[in-house]
Scaffold this motif. Structure first.
Motif, PDB file in Angstrom:
ATOM      1  N   UNK A  92       0.861  -1.178   0.000  1.00 33.80           N
ATOM      2  CA  UNK A  92       0.000   0.000   0.000  1.00 33.80           C
ATOM      3  C   UNK A  92       0.895   1.226   0.000  1.00 33.80           C
ATOM      4  N   UNK A  93       0.679   2.136  -0.963  1.00 35.64           N
ATOM      5  CA  UNK A  93       1.563   3.295  -1.112  1.00 35.64           C
ATOM      6  C   UNK A  93       0.758   4.588  -1.163  1.00 35.64           C
ATOM      7  N   UNK A  94       1.130   5.527  -0.300  1.00 31.17           N
ATOM      8  CA  UNK A  94       0.558   6.869  -0.279  1.00 31.17           C
ATOM      9  C   UNK A  94       1.584   7.843  -0.848  1.00 31.17           C
ATOM     10  N   UNK A  95       1.187   8.595  -1.869  1.00 24.95           N
ATOM     11  CA  UNK A  95       2.085   9.564  -2.509  1.00 24.95           C
ATOM     12  C   UNK A  95       1.458  10.953  -2.478  1.00 24.95           C
ATOM     13  N   UNK A  96       2.290  11.972  -2.236  1.00 23.92           N
ATOM     14  CA  UNK A  96       1.819  13.361  -2.165  1.00 23.92           C
ATOM     15  C   UNK A  96       2.808  14.250  -2.895  1.00 23.92           C
ATOM     16  N   UNK A  97       2.294  15.206  -3.660  1.00 26.97           N
ATOM     17  CA  UNK A  97       3.144  16.224  -4.270  1.00 26.97           C
ATOM     18  C   UNK A  97       2.384  17.533  -4.313  1.00 26.97           C
ATOM     19  N   UNK A  98       3.109  18.641  -4.277  1.00 27.81           N
ATOM     20  CA  UNK A  98       2.468  19.945  -4.406  1.00 27.81           C
ATOM     21  C   UNK A  98       3.497  20.987  -4.829  1.00 27.81           C
ATOM     22  N   UNK A  99       3.053  21.932  -5.633  1.00 24.68           N
ATOM     23  CA  UNK A  99       3.880  23.080  -5.931  1.00 24.68           C
ATOM     24  C   UNK A  99       3.937  24.001  -4.731  1.00 24.68           C
ATOM     25  N   UNK A 100       5.102  24.594  -4.497  1.00 20.70           N
ATOM     26  CA  UNK A 100       5.267  25.473  -3.334  1.00 20.70           C
ATOM     27  C   UNK A 100       5.688  26.879  -3.726  1.00 20.70           C
ATOM     28  N   UNK A 101       6.138  27.046  -4.965  1.00 21.52           N
ATOM     29  CA  UNK A 101       6.535  28.345  -5.498  1.00 21.52           C
ATOM     30  C   UNK A 101       6.688  28.159  -6.998  1.00 21.52           C
ATOM     31  N   UNK A 102       6.684  29.257  -7.768  1.00 23.97           N
ATOM     32  CA  UNK A 102       6.860  29.103  -9.212  1.00 23.97           C
ATOM     33  C   UNK A 102       8.123  28.300  -9.548  1.00 23.97           C
ATOM     34  N   UNK A 103       7.921  27.160 -10.223  1.00 26.32           N
ATOM     35  CA  UNK A 103       9.053  26.336 -10.629  1.00 26.32           C
ATOM     36  C   UNK A 103       9.526  25.348  -9.593  1.00 26.32           C
ATOM     37  N   UNK A 104       8.913  25.309  -8.436  1.00 26.75           N
ATOM     38  CA  UNK A 104       9.360  24.420  -7.370  1.00 26.75           C
ATOM     39  C   UNK A 104       8.221  23.491  -6.919  1.00 26.75           C
TER      40      UNK A 104
END
Length: 382
Positions: free
Chosen positions: A239-251
């Motif tokens: 079981x795999x939980x993945x998270x991603x998010x932009x935090x600033x332009x280009x990052x």
């Protein structure tokens, strides 16, 4: 807006998949099916690549007396292929076909390790390989400011096991072979994404697979005749939980937590001819893999990422599989009509010990070691 910097999902893609696997994964893990291709833009997408890993495990001592071992590296290098193709059927429905090798192991034992072995055989090499052929579909629909995805599919996984016995006790020298042509499993998951912020949260479950090899054999050195062999074992669910998010332009920042049910693999059970039933005992505990990383868009043609991964050791004393820590990095570059991804990783493997009192085939301690891996792939989208 942050979303404009992540045009066509390029940054999201490289951040989550630039490294197809860590340099040395936990337990017998190798590759993961490239189902992330379902989140990428394009009516038809094809991606193919491979990962090369060189694990450098050694024994420090072997035998009941703890004699120093000078056999050198016993874990063999290996390749992990990965192929994925996505077809968009409608605005809210797409499917992907995938291929990889999810599990495997390959070891060659030197003379000092073989001399310490107990049981029916003294094996100079042992290894197994699996191939996974999968189909996964994605149904998505609007939900608030983003989209909700429901993912599900099936896969066929085969299993092949080979070992070479130098000859000992009831078994003269020969080659041992087991094969299961295929057993079915499934995966199911869900995700929510807001493209404007490069935000995605996903949860994916992959089922366990039970293998039964009914037509194996033990191939004796002539003039002895072959013996029939059978075997069975279970490879784990995860079981795999993945998270991603932009935090600033280009990052963008990203991370994942994966649980693997390695405790289900207590042993590979097998029987050769009329000899007593035997086991390759593992008695592993469940494993955890935690990764965190950051990615950055340098320009329209180049994106980079770096990440750190910790994989918990699964050994309980029947082998020396301890913790690993991996530093990885990768790039995505626009080359020709498609995207080229290239990455690398270096792992530090913890030392460990094994004992015949805990069902190991010989007493040993491991001195830790390093593992190295490189990966590359190319994607074309239409």
């Amino acid at each position: 807006m942050i979303g404009k910097i992540f045009k066509n999902g390029i940054l999201a893609s490289v951040a989550l998949a630039a490294l197809a696997s860590t340099a040395e994964a936990g337990g017998y893990s190798r590759g993961e099916a490239d189902t992330d291709i379902l989140f990428e833009s394009g009516d038809f997408i094809f991606r193919a690549g491979a990962t090369y890993v060189s694990p450098r495990r050694t024994f420090k001592t072997t035998g009941a007396g703890g004699a120093a071992n000078n056999d050198g590296v016993y874990t063999n290098d290996y390749w992990v292929p990965s192929v994925a193709a996505k077809l968009t059927v409608s605005e809210n429905f797409a499917c992907a076909l995938t291929y990889t090798q999810p599990f495997g192991a390959d070891a060659t034992y030197g003379p000092q390790a073989r001399a310490a072995m107990v049981g029916l055989g003294k094996y100079s090499d042992k290894g197994f390989e699996t191939n996974e052929y999968g189909a996964t579909c994605d149904v998505k629909f609007d939900a608030g400011p983003g989209k909700f995805h429901f993912l599900g599919g099936v896969f066929l996984q085969d299993f092949t096991y080979d070992a070479t016995n130098e000859g000992s006790g009831a078994l003269p020298a020969g080659k041992f072979h087991l094969r299961d042509d295929g057993a079915f499993g499934y995966r199911i998951g869900a995700a929510y994404e807001i493209t404007e912020y490069a935000l995605r949260i996903s949860l994916m479950y992959r089922s366990q697979v039970k293998h039964e090899a009914d037509e194996g054999y033990y191939d004796f050195t002539p003039p002895l005749s072959n013996l029939p062999a059978t075997g069975y074992g279970t490879l784990p669910q995860s079981l795999k939980l993945s998270v991603q998010t932009g935090v600033a332009p280009g990052w963008l920042v990203y991370g994942s937590v994966k649980w693997t049910d390695w405790s289900v693999l207590d042993a590979l059970n097998y029987k050769i001819g009329t000899n007593p039933a035997q086991k390759d005992v593992y008695n592993w505990k469940d494993g955890w893999t935690i990764q965190a990383g950051v990615a950055h868009v340098f320009n329209e043609k180049l994106t980079g990422t770096v990440n750190l991964t910790w994989d918990s050791g699964v050994s309980t004393g029947a082998d020396i599989h301890g913790d690993t820590i991996t530093l990885g990095a990768g790039i995505l570059a626009k080359v020709g009509p498609g995207d080229l991804r290239f990455g690398g990783g270096i792992s530090r493997m913890a030392s460990g010990s094994q004992s015949t009192l805990k069902h190991a085939t010989f007493d040993a301690t491991g001195g830790g070691g390093w593992a190295y891996g490189v990966t590359g792939s190319y994607k074309i989208a239409f």
